[in-house]
Structure formats: structure tokens, C-alpha cells
Motif scaffolding. Structure first.
Motif, PDB file in Angstrom:
ATOM      1  N   ILE A 282      44.358  18.150 -18.047  1.00 54.07           N
ATOM      2  CA  ILE A 282      44.476  18.586 -16.653  1.00 54.07           C
ATOM      3  C   ILE A 282      43.247  19.387 -16.240  1.00 54.07           C
ATOM      4  O   ILE A 282      42.718  19.237 -15.125  1.00 54.07           O
ATOM      5  N   LEU A 283      42.763  20.247 -17.144  1.00 51.82           N
ATOM      6  CA  LEU A 283      41.572  21.045 -16.854  1.00 51.82           C
ATOM      7  C   LEU A 283      40.356  20.156 -16.612  1.00 51.82           C
ATOM      8  O   LEU A 283      39.600  20.367 -15.652  1.00 51.82           O
TER       9      LEU A 283
ATOM     10  N   PHE B 292      40.346  17.048 -15.627  1.00 56.43           N
ATOM     11  CA  PHE B 292      40.537  16.344 -14.368  1.00 56.43           C
ATOM     12  C   PHE B 292      40.220  17.247 -13.179  1.00 56.43           C
ATOM     13  O   PHE B 292      39.558  16.830 -12.219  1.00 56.43           O
ATOM     14  N   ALA B 293      40.668  18.495 -13.243  1.00 53.90           N
ATOM     15  CA  ALA B 293      40.423  19.434 -12.148  1.00 53.90           C
ATOM     16  C   ALA B 293      38.939  19.737 -11.993  1.00 53.90           C
ATOM     17  O   ALA B 293      38.424  19.820 -10.868  1.00 53.90           O
ATOM     18  N   LEU B 294      38.238  19.886 -13.111  1.00 54.48           N
ATOM     19  CA  LEU B 294      36.805  20.199 -13.046  1.00 54.48           C
ATOM     20  C   LEU B 294      36.009  19.076 -12.400  1.00 54.48           C
ATOM     21  O   LEU B 294      35.080  19.324 -11.628  1.00 54.48           O
ATOM     22  N   THR B 295      36.367  17.831 -12.728  1.00 54.25           N
ATOM     23  CA  THR B 295      35.604  16.698 -12.187  1.00 54.25           C
ATOM     24  C   THR B 295      36.039  16.329 -10.773  1.00 54.25           C
ATOM     25  O   THR B 295      35.208  15.956  -9.940  1.00 54.25           O
ATOM     26  N   SER B 296      37.327  16.432 -10.482  1.00 52.27           N
ATOM     27  CA  SER B 296      37.837  15.972  -9.191  1.00 52.27           C
ATOM     28  C   SER B 296      37.659  17.011  -8.080  1.00 52.27           C
ATOM     29  O   SER B 296      37.284  16.669  -6.952  1.00 52.27           O
ATOM     30  N   TYR B 297      37.926  18.283  -8.373  1.00 49.86           N
ATOM     31  CA  TYR B 297      37.928  19.299  -7.332  1.00 49.86           C
ATOM     32  C   TYR B 297      36.654  20.136  -7.316  1.00 49.86           C
ATOM     33  O   TYR B 297      36.189  20.543  -6.248  1.00 49.86           O
TER      34      TYR B 297
END
Length: 262
Positions: A210-211, A213-218
Motif C-alpha cells: 500500500i505504501l 502504491f501511495a508513493l507512486t500514485s499520489y
């Protein structure tokens, strides 16, 4: 052309050598076979690009027990060959590399079924005669030759006779089909990662997924930035666990079973 065919055979020999000669060093992966093939063909950059793309498709593929996936060596080599010679990139690699790897795998299986028993019988005969020298030579060279020489020769033949044919076939394929293959090449990495995650997924690593994904997406962080954060996180976890174990041993904080007390 003849010299390049020999060099392609050498690259295949290096790849298959991992299975039977040099041990598992992940040399057979497309990410290694692609650049080596590109180097032989005089286009190292394209070899790296195609090898990386095919590696993404194969990232979750691994031999487990009797499960044998497609032959990665031939897929990496022939996929790169057709991608470079046809000028169509990864779409040509998928069109020809993956199906031909299944053909090479079929030849390997036929070899195991019909030829391997012959040299195994020879090994049994030498064992009955207590001839350890001939037994070891037959076990090593017989197994080595049977296991990857047919595959190497098949790759060389496919390269020698297949480039012109592949070019004509690619030009005959409608543009909408080629566009579909390009789209498929973008889906395959996700499919490869899905297979990998399915094998390793545990509840303990879900927060890290999840971390990332959050770093790359947001936060729009690059892959290299996420990799650096991942390395730092691993180091923190490793040193914390190491210090915790050292503290436990130093203080003697060990649990004992009451049933063992006198």
C-alpha cells in the motif's frame, strides 16, 4: 549471418548453462538474455528495452515441482531477435518469442521422454560394472548434451531461417492486431506482478504494498525513489531486529517452561 548465428548459439549456451553447469544465478532470465542478444545484433539499447519488457512478463514465472513454464532462454533470445530485426519492438517479441519458446519447451520434453532414457541406461550399465569414471562422464556429459544442446540448435535454426520470414509475417499483420499486441505488452507486466504477489502475499507485507502504491500514485515518486525508500526500510527492520536479539541475549530475557523446573 553465419557468425551471428554462432554467437546467438553462444548466448543460448550461456543461458542454458545456468540450469546444468554453472548453478542458478538468474542468467537465463530475459533481462540478461535480451541485452546479450542485442549486443550480438549490434543494438544493445533495444536489447535492454525488450529484455526488460519480457522480464516483466516473466517476473512471476518460476519452476515449482512438476510445473514447467515456458522456456525463458528461447523467449528472451528469439523475442529480442524478432523485435530488432522486424523493427516492431515488443509487439514482435510477443508475436514470435513466446510461441517459439513453447516450441522449444516441447522439443525439450520430447528429448527427455525419448532420448534421456538411453543415456540413463548407459549410466546404469556403468554402475553395474563399477566403472566410476565412465559413469561420471556419462552422467555429466550425457545429461548436459541431452538437456540443452537440442534447444541451442533449435534457437540457432530459428534465428538463421526465421528473421526474413518473421519480417514478412509482421508486415502482413493488420495494424489493429499489432496495436492490440502493444496493449497486451502493457498488460503482461501487471499480470506478471500479480502472479508474483499471489505467491508471496502475506498480511505482514500488505502495508508495504500500500505504501509503494501511495508513493507512486499520489506523490508521483519515481521507481528509483521508491526503491531507495524500500532499501532504507529493510535496513531499519534488519538492524532493529538485530539489536532486539542482542539485547535479549545480553539481559537473559528468556522464557522457560515451568514443567521443566524441579
Amino acid at each position: 549471418m553465419f557468425l551471428k548465428t554462432l554467437l546467438i548459439g553462444l548466448v543460448a549456451l550461456i543461458g542454458y548453462g545456468e540450469y546444468y553447469l554453472t548453478g542458478r544465478g538468474q542468467v537465463a532470465r530475459p533481462i540478461v538474455m535480451g541485452p546479450l542478444t542485442g549486443l550480438v545484433l549490434g543494438n544493445l539499447t533495444q536489447g535492454i528495452i525488450v529484455g526488460a519488457a519480457l522480464e516483466m512478463a516473466y517476473i512471476g514465472v518460476i519452476e515449482i515441482g512438476a510445473s514447467v513454464p515456458q522456456d525463458m532462454v528461447s523467449a528472451g533470445i528469439l523475442g529480442t531477435v524478432f523485435a530488432i530485426t522486424t523493427g516492431k519492438g515488443i509487439s514482435a517479441a510477443l508475436t514470435f518469442g513466446l510461441p517459439l519458446s513453447m516450441l522449444v519447451l516441447l522439443v525439450q520434453n520430447l528429448t527427455y521422454v525419448f532420448i534421456s532414457p538411453l543415456y540413463v541406461a548407459k549410466c546404469d550399465n556403468y554402475a553395474k560394472q563399477a566403472d566410476s569414471h565412465k559413469l561420471s562422464m556419462m552422467a555429466f556429459w550425457g545429461g548436459t548434451i541431452v538437456n540443452f544442446v537440442p534447444s541451442v540448435l533449435l534457437i540457432m535454426v530459428a534465428y538463421y531461417f526465421g528473421t526474413g520470414f518473421a519480417t514478412n509475417v509482421v508486415h502482413a499483420i493488420p495494424n489493429f492486431v499489432q496495436d492490440g499486441l502493444v496493449v497486451a505488452s502493457g498488460i503482461l507486466p501487471a499480470f506478471g506482478f500479480a502472479m508474483l504477489i499471489q505467491q508471496i502475499l502475506r498480511k505482514e507485507i500488505i502495508p508495504y504494498l500500500i505504501l509503494g502504491f501511495a508513493l507512486t500514485s499520489y506523490l508521483k515518486m519515481s521507481v528509483m525513489g521508491v526503491a531507495v525508500i524500500g532499501i532504507v526500510t529493510i535496513m531499519i527492520i534488519y538492524f532493529n531486529d538485530k539489536n532486539k536479539k542482542a539485547t535479549t541475549v545480553k539481559t537473559g530475557d528468556v522464557d522457560y517452561d515451568d514443567t521443566d523446573s524441579f
